[in-house]
Scaffold this motif. Structure first.
Motif, PDB file in Angstrom:
ATOM      1  N   ALA A  77       7.838  24.760   7.426  1.00 19.96           N
ATOM      2  CA  ALA A  77       7.874  24.302   6.031  1.00 19.96           C
ATOM      3  C   ALA A  77       9.238  24.588   5.415  1.00 19.96           C
ATOM      4  O   ALA A  77       9.871  23.702   4.829  1.00 19.96           O
ATOM      5  N   LEU A  78       9.729  25.824   5.560  1.00 22.42           N
ATOM      6  CA  LEU A  78      11.012  26.179   4.960  1.00 22.42           C
ATOM      7  C   LEU A  78      12.164  25.469   5.671  1.00 22.42           C
ATOM      8  O   LEU A  78      13.109  25.016   5.014  1.00 22.42           O
ATOM      9  N   VAL A  91       8.911  21.239  -3.468  1.00 23.72           N
ATOM     10  CA  VAL A  91       7.537  21.671  -3.698  1.00 23.72           C
ATOM     11  C   VAL A  91       6.847  21.970  -2.373  1.00 23.72           C
ATOM     12  O   VAL A  91       6.968  21.202  -1.412  1.00 23.72           O
ATOM     13  N   VAL A  92       6.110  23.078  -2.344  1.00 25.27           N
ATOM     14  CA  VAL A  92       5.259  23.411  -1.211  1.00 25.27           C
ATOM     15  C   VAL A  92       3.834  23.552  -1.728  1.00 25.27           C
ATOM     16  O   VAL A  92       3.591  24.256  -2.709  1.00 25.27           O
ATOM     17  N   LEU A 125       6.507  10.512   1.436  1.00 27.42           N
ATOM     18  CA  LEU A 125       5.863  11.221   0.331  1.00 27.42           C
ATOM     19  C   LEU A 125       5.699  12.716   0.594  1.00 27.42           C
ATOM     20  O   LEU A 125       5.904  13.533  -0.300  1.00 27.42           O
ATOM     21  N   VAL A 126       5.301  13.058   1.820  1.00 27.90           N
ATOM     22  CA  VAL A 126       4.956  14.449   2.108  1.00 27.90           C
ATOM     23  C   VAL A 126       5.202  14.756   3.580  1.00 27.90           C
ATOM     24  O   VAL A 126       5.018  13.901   4.441  1.00 27.90           O
ATOM     25  N   PHE A 127       5.639  16.002   3.828  1.00 31.11           N
ATOM     26  CA  PHE A 127       5.806  16.498   5.188  1.00 31.11           C
ATOM     27  C   PHE A 127       4.693  17.506   5.438  1.00 31.11           C
ATOM     28  O   PHE A 127       4.502  18.432   4.642  1.00 31.11           O
ATOM     29  N   LYS A 145      12.125  14.761  -4.961  1.00 31.42           N
ATOM     30  CA  LYS A 145      12.068  16.136  -4.460  1.00 31.42           C
ATOM     31  C   LYS A 145      11.224  16.176  -3.182  1.00 31.42           C
ATOM     32  O   LYS A 145      10.174  15.540  -3.116  1.00 31.42           O
ATOM     33  N   PRO A 146      11.683  16.928  -2.180  1.00 25.76           N
ATOM     34  CA  PRO A 146      10.879  17.046  -0.971  1.00 25.76           C
ATOM     35  C   PRO A 146       9.578  17.792  -1.256  1.00 25.76           C
ATOM     36  O   PRO A 146       9.555  18.744  -2.037  1.00 25.76           O
ATOM     37  N   VAL A 147       8.499  17.335  -0.612  1.00 25.38           N
ATOM     38  CA  VAL A 147       7.180  17.938  -0.763  1.00 25.38           C
ATOM     39  C   VAL A 147       6.647  18.278   0.627  1.00 25.38           C
ATOM     40  O   VAL A 147       6.629  17.424   1.516  1.00 25.38           O
ATOM     41  N   VAL A 148       6.227  19.524   0.782  1.00 22.97           N
ATOM     42  CA  VAL A 148       5.627  19.986   2.036  1.00 22.97           C
ATOM     43  C   VAL A 148       4.200  20.413   1.765  1.00 22.97           C
ATOM     44  O   VAL A 148       3.929  21.137   0.802  1.00 22.97           O
TER      45      VAL A 148
END
Length: 179
Positions: free
Chosen positions: A168-169, A97-98, A158-160, A124-127
């Motif tokens: 981000a990518l 998720v972005v 939790l978030v980057f 799931k990774p979150v940015v």
């Protein structure tokens, strides 16, 4: 990778559209699929255009009351009955998720995925793409929540926070083992 992007459907200034288009082009050139709210207006359209023009796939999840604004020509379009089902489907279809610039709907979607992550219901990774410092205040609030014991897990789990589309990518691809 199926990358869900939460973002505004509003027509926005170039300081927001330029980085959004840049991210979309990176996503498309990387062979990824955009999973998004399905709208063909505003920033949602900018990102969908950029992904499609760069060779990526489009998987939209619209909602009944916005179906008239759904993008024609998406590779796949699902129409949810309400916003809750839309959020569930967006997350279900995504590998990552972005969170891009947006209003209350984007904030609602962002806090839901972070809450699910906080409780271990997704990994799931979150940015959070902090374009033009848009989320500086939210970043500060999240840090305060962490510092004062409101988060049972470190904020970094939790978030980057990314300041630029390329970061981000890169984070997402690295988190999924894509070279």
């Amino acid at each position: 990778m199926n990358i869900c992007v939460f973002l505004s459907a509003a027509d926005l200034d170039e300081r927001y559209t330029r980085p959004a288009k840049e991210f979309a082009e990176l996503l498309g050139k990387g062979g990824h699929t955009l999973v998004w709210g399905g709208s063909d207006t505003g920033l949602m359209k900018v990102v969908a255009d950029g992904v499609q023009e760069s060779g990526g796939r489009l998987l939209g999840v619209s909602v009944d009351f916005l179906a008239a604004k759904a993008r024609a020509g998406a590779d796949e379009m699902v129409i949810a009955k309400d916003l809750a089902e839309r959020k569930r489907l967006l997350l279900e279809k995504a590998d990552a998720v972005v969170i891009m610039v947006g209003g209350t709907g984007t904030l609602d979607e962002a806090t839901e995925i972070l809450e699910l992550k906080k409780h271990g219901h997704t990994d799931k990774p979150v940015v959070l793409l902090n374009t033009a410092g848009f989320y500086d205040g939210l970043k500060e609030q999240f840090r305060r929540m962490e510092d004062e014991g409101f988060l049972p897990r470190p904020l970094t789990e939790l978030v980057f926070f990314a300041e630029e589309p390329v970061g981000a990518l890169a984070y997402l691809e690295e988190s999924q083992g894509i070279e």
